[in-house]
Enzyme design. Structure first.
Site, mmCIF file in Angstrom:
data_model
loop_
_atom_site.group_PDB
_atom_site.id
_atom_site.type_symbol
_atom_site.label_atom_id
_atom_site.label_comp_id
_atom_site.label_asym_id
_atom_site.label_seq_id
_atom_site.Cartn_x
_atom_site.Cartn_y
_atom_site.Cartn_z
ATOM 1 N N ASP A 1 0.807 -1.226 0.000
ATOM 2 C CA ASP A 1 0.000 0.000 0.000
ATOM 3 C C ASP A 1 0.840 1.277 0.000
ATOM 4 O O ASP A 1 0.422 2.299 0.546
ATOM 5 C CB ASP A 1 -0.963 0.027 1.221
ATOM 6 C CG ASP A 1 -1.773 -1.240 1.325
ATOM 7 O OD1 ASP A 1 -2.264 -1.698 0.284
ATOM 8 O OD2 ASP A 1 -1.901 -1.775 2.444
ATOM 9 N N LYS B 1 2.080 2.175 -5.112
ATOM 10 C CA LYS B 1 2.736 1.674 -6.342
ATOM 11 C C LYS B 1 1.874 1.929 -7.575
ATOM 12 O O LYS B 1 2.388 2.264 -8.632
ATOM 13 C CB LYS B 1 2.989 0.162 -6.234
ATOM 14 C CG LYS B 1 4.042 -0.204 -5.226
ATOM 15 C CD LYS B 1 4.208 -1.712 -5.129
ATOM 16 C CE LYS B 1 3.020 -2.426 -4.538
ATOM 17 N NZ LYS B 1 2.755 -2.170 -3.112
ATOM 18 N N GLY C 1 -4.184 -4.328 -4.673
ATOM 19 C CA GLY C 1 -5.316 -3.576 -5.214
ATOM 20 C C GLY C 1 -5.050 -2.097 -5.236
ATOM 21 O O GLY C 1 -4.420 -1.567 -4.322
ATOM 22 N N HIS C 2 -5.471 -1.435 -6.293
ATOM 23 C CA HIS C 2 -5.455 0.017 -6.281
ATOM 24 C C HIS C 2 -6.696 0.561 -6.961
ATOM 25 O O HIS C 2 -7.226 -0.008 -7.894
ATOM 26 C CB HIS C 2 -4.176 0.612 -6.870
ATOM 27 C CG HIS C 2 -3.615 -0.155 -8.004
ATOM 28 N ND1 HIS C 2 -2.597 -1.061 -7.855
ATOM 29 C CD2 HIS C 2 -3.948 -0.152 -9.297
ATOM 30 C CE1 HIS C 2 -2.340 -1.594 -9.025
ATOM 31 N NE2 HIS C 2 -3.138 -1.059 -9.922
ATOM 32 N N GLN D 1 2.451 -5.922 -3.172
ATOM 33 C CA GLN D 1 2.758 -5.916 -1.731
ATOM 34 C C GLN D 1 4.069 -5.146 -1.473
ATOM 35 O O GLN D 1 4.368 -4.226 -2.208
ATOM 36 C CB GLN D 1 2.820 -7.336 -1.152
ATOM 37 C CG GLN D 1 1.475 -8.030 -1.082
ATOM 38 C CD GLN D 1 1.082 -8.727 -2.369
ATOM 39 O OE1 GLN D 1 1.883 -9.415 -2.967
ATOM 40 N NE2 GLN D 1 -0.147 -8.552 -2.798
HETATM 41 P P1 IMP Z 1 -2.260 -12.816 1.890
HETATM 42 O O1 IMP Z 1 -1.308 -12.255 0.897
HETATM 43 O O2 IMP Z 1 -3.708 -12.567 1.536
HETATM 44 O O3 IMP Z 1 -1.974 -14.243 2.192
HETATM 45 O O4 IMP Z 1 -2.055 -12.020 3.266
HETATM 46 C C1 IMP Z 1 -0.838 -12.118 4.017
HETATM 47 C C2 IMP Z 1 -0.509 -10.784 4.673
HETATM 48 O O5 IMP Z 1 -0.132 -9.849 3.676
HETATM 49 C C3 IMP Z 1 -1.675 -10.126 5.425
HETATM 50 O O6 IMP Z 1 -1.151 -9.417 6.541
HETATM 51 C C4 IMP Z 1 -2.238 -9.142 4.424
HETATM 52 O O7 IMP Z 1 -2.920 -8.066 5.050
HETATM 53 C C5 IMP Z 1 -0.965 -8.684 3.746
HETATM 54 N N1 IMP Z 1 -1.177 -8.233 2.364
HETATM 55 C C6 IMP Z 1 -1.350 -8.991 1.269
HETATM 56 N N2 IMP Z 1 -1.481 -8.222 0.178
HETATM 57 C C7 IMP Z 1 -1.372 -6.960 0.584
HETATM 58 C C8 IMP Z 1 -1.372 -5.697 -0.112
HETATM 59 O O8 IMP Z 1 -1.490 -5.593 -1.335
HETATM 60 N N3 IMP Z 1 -1.225 -4.597 0.685
HETATM 61 C C9 IMP Z 1 -1.044 -4.676 2.016
HETATM 62 N N4 IMP Z 1 -1.009 -5.823 2.690
HETATM 63 C C10 IMP Z 1 -1.172 -6.953 1.980
#
Ligand code: IMP
Length: 428
Positions: free
Chosen positions: A13, A16, A40-41, A223
């Site tokens: 977040d 990007k 996501g954006h 991420q």
């Molecule tokens: P997962 O990727 O859904 O398995 O989540 C694993 C961890 O990564 C969690 O703490 C999510 O909140 C975090 N996370 C996954 N994708 C994002 C993102 O795009 N932005 C911020 N946090 C993310």
């Protein structure tokens, strides 16, 4: 030739999507190399809101081709909704979007298991986005995953039946959760065949050809480094490598392909989900950052945790990514603060730490040691020229650059495309 890798270097977040949107017009191709719909954006185009999770925001620029690489994972319903919202907003995605035939697919049973597992963990949950990310990457490593190319494999039905049997056993017997219906799996498959398969391509070969023609390529990560499965705050991480080096594996391009590697960080810090966050603020400054920075997740809508800029984490990111430049976003959110802090080291059991500890528990127990900076009068919102920066803001940026050992090459000073300050020509 300039090929750029752009990665997040905090906990995701970092903005990007906007930075890719700004750099994309200078590039021929934007290619995403890892992650899935957990990213996501939100973009506002002609007054219409478009939320993209799989497709790079480069798609908004006519003539810029967008690639989704083999290192990413995709979910049928989600990507089709994105395609539809782009088409409805007047964007022609045909001939502009290419998806690697080696991309792994998120199936309904992955989503069910992700959710069941989180629920069963109670307080110890990771706080995943619930999109099935972990189970899909697990299947890839376990060699039972289904890729886009596999949709035309002769044994696809048999493999799916085996997978579903395995997942339903886990759901039923271990998690005491509802099973997944084969009809849902088949519906996902039908959607993929009808709507997604026509976009499948040999992305690696296309990128290779583009490189040979001297085209400019932007490799986009999802991420952030602190969520990298190896270099982040394990186990409170996502399930892919978010580090810049993973661009090569996730797209099938050579290790020497990139000429610039930029890391994107907010001027402060946020995190969604569980896990250590040494600079987290629980006071009114934390609330100020959350409210002014609109810190709510684009994927889950969850409120983000907020804190001061963690230069220990960013220095770690500079090293493991091999960054050539930093891009600092949301500088304007700090407008109005009397004092701004940078975390320069951690203290753990009376000892000073200058690096990110491998053990999440150690990071959790670490106290942030800060250097304090004066805030500035007036607004940096929308500034585009370095000459207009308040001297206190310049001092803060100089300190970030010096402590993290990397030049700041761009600033984002507001949400719009034009709210950006180029501090180097290397990205143009
Ligand atoms: P997962 O990727 O859904 O398995 O989540 C694993 C961890 O990564 C969690 O703490 C999510 O909140 C975090 N996370 C996954 N994708 C994002 C993102 O795009 N932005 C911020 N946090 C993310």
């Amino acid at each position: 030739m300039t090929n750029i890798v752009a990665v997040g270097i905090q906990w995701g977040d970092e903005g990007k999507g906007k930075i890719v949107d700004v750099i994309a017009p200078h590039m021929n191709i934007v290619a995403r190399f890892q992650g899935g719909p957990n990213a996501g954006h939100t973009l506002v185009v002609g007054g219409k809101k478009i939320v993209l999770h799989h497709i790079p925001s480069g798609i908004l620029h006519a003539g810029v081709k967008c690639f989704i690489g083999n290192g990413t994972i995709l979910e049928a319903q989600g990507i089709v909704e994105e395609m539809d919202s782009l088409t409805q907003a007047g964007f022609d995605i045909e001939g502009q979007l290419f998806i690697s035939e080696r991309t792994h697919l998120i199936m309904p049973y992955h989503i069910a298991l992700d959710k069941a597992r989180e629920q069963s963990k109670g307080k110890a949950k990771i706080g995943t986005t619930g999109c099935g990310i972990g189970p899909t990457y697990e299947d890839k490593a376990a060699r039972r995953g289904i890729r886009l190319a596999d949709l035309s494999a002769k044994n696809i039905e048999e493999r799916l039946t085996n997978n579903l049997e395995y997942y339903n056993f886990m759901l039923r017997e271990y998690y005491k959760a509802p099973e997944v219906d084969m009809a849902d799996v088949q519906a996902s498959l039908a959607l993929l065949r009808d709507r997604v398969l026509p976009f499948s391509a040999n992305v690696s070969a296309l990128l290779h050809a583009a490189e040979q023609q001297g085209q400019r390529l932007l490799y986009e990560g999802a991420q952030g480094l602190m969520l990298d499965t190896d270099h982040g705050t394990y186990p409170f991480v996502t399930s892919s490598n978010t580090v810049a080096g993973s661009a090569m594996a996730g797209l099938g391009v050579g290790a020497l392909s990139a000429t610039e590697i930029v890391g994107i960080a907010k001027a402060y810090c946020t995190r969604v989900g569980s896990g250590p966050f040494p600079t987290e603020l629980f006071d009114e400054t934390g609330t100020f950052l959350a409210e002014k920075g609109h810190e709510f997740g684009a994927t889950t809508g969850r409120a983000r945790r907020t804190g001061w800029f963690d230069a220990v984490a960013v220095r770690h990111a500079v090293q493991v990514n091999g960054l050539t430049g930093l891009i600092i976003t949301k500088l304007d959110v700090l407008d109005g603060l009397k004092e701004i802090k940078l975390c320069t080291s951690y203290e753990l059991n009376g000892e000073t730490l200058n690096h990110v500890p491998a053990l999440a528990q150690d990071m959790n127990d670490s106290k942030a040691i800060y250097q304090s900076f004066a805030g500035w009068e007036g607004s940096t919102y929308g500034l585009t020229s370095p000459d207009d920066l308040p001297k206190e803001a310049q001092a803060l940026l100089d300190a970030i650059s010096q402590i993290c050992d990397c030049p700041v090459v761009m600033l984002s000073t507001g949400p719009d495309r034009d709210h950006v300050m180029w501090l180097s020509d290397t990205l143009k």
